[in-house]
Design an enzyme around this catalytic site. Sequence first.
Site, PDB file in Angstrom:
ATOM      1  N   LYS A 199       0.852  -1.181   0.000  1.00 17.56           N
ATOM      2  CA  LYS A 199       0.000   0.000   0.000  1.00 17.56           C
ATOM      3  C   LYS A 199       0.896   1.241   0.000  1.00 17.56           C
ATOM      4  O   LYS A 199       2.074   1.154   0.285  1.00 17.56           O
ATOM      5  CB  LYS A 199      -0.915   0.005   1.233  1.00 17.56           C
ATOM      6  CG  LYS A 199      -1.947  -1.115   1.200  1.00 17.56           C
ATOM      7  CD  LYS A 199      -2.791  -1.205   2.467  1.00 17.56           C
ATOM      8  CE  LYS A 199      -3.389   0.093   2.915  1.00 17.56           C
ATOM      9  NZ  LYS A 199      -4.197   0.761   1.849  1.00 17.56           N
ATOM     10  N   GLU A 215      -2.147   5.093   7.239  1.00 15.26           N
ATOM     11  CA  GLU A 215      -2.958   3.902   6.960  1.00 15.26           C
ATOM     12  C   GLU A 215      -2.554   2.757   7.878  1.00 15.26           C
ATOM     13  O   GLU A 215      -3.398   2.053   8.435  1.00 15.26           O
ATOM     14  CB  GLU A 215      -2.791   3.490   5.493  1.00 15.26           C
ATOM     15  CG  GLU A 215      -3.447   4.452   4.511  1.00 15.26           C
ATOM     16  CD  GLU A 215      -3.135   4.111   3.061  1.00 15.26           C
ATOM     17  OE1 GLU A 215      -3.854   4.617   2.182  1.00 15.26           O
ATOM     18  OE2 GLU A 215      -2.184   3.345   2.805  1.00 15.26           O
TER      19      GLU A 215
END
Length: 219
Positions: free
Chosen positions: A93, A102
Amino acid sequence: MTQDELKKATAIAALEYVEAGIIGVGTGSTANHFIDALAKIKHKIDGAVASSEATAQRLKGHGIEVFELNNVGEMPVYIDGADEITEHMHMIKGGGGALTREKIVAACAKKFVCIADESKLVDRLGKFPLPVEVIPMARSYVARELVRLGGQPKLREGFTTDNGNVILDVHNLDIMNPVELETAINQITGVVTNGLFARRPADIFLMGTPNGVTVIKPS
């Protein structure tokens, strides 16, 4: 169906995993579809914790209250996309540069639901360049250390994270053991974190396909 339509389908499917309370919300194009869908059931939640400033603004635009993570206990669920994901739920990611926040929000959630189209499912991670968030003064040192690990780091030009740092995108990594590599990179002095989500993988992957959304759990 277009790729964007597949993303939207997974975002809508993720509404089934929304629980009462405060939820975590990711960053990126698929997460944006989820936020837009979430607006229709916002009465079911108290609000959300955002993984980026962009996500916070989109949530607020829909009238969804945004909470600071430090003021929130454990969250029932975190919903976000991925740049790559394996059947073991390990992910890369950070294509949007929000990997650190995140990862923090995901760590605080009981359940991590990944939403993405079928193109993101891979046998082995590494074709997508691995983002590494770095303290600016350590950029050159960290780059040299990443080369030692077999990668080819490239500075993401003209980009600064919400935390005021830079991103090195590491190309040509053939990631055989994501957990080990995640740990090794994070131990390099000057690294904030990297975009491997293997120590805390997804719990569920909602994969958008032309035949509908497939639910995948760790094999």
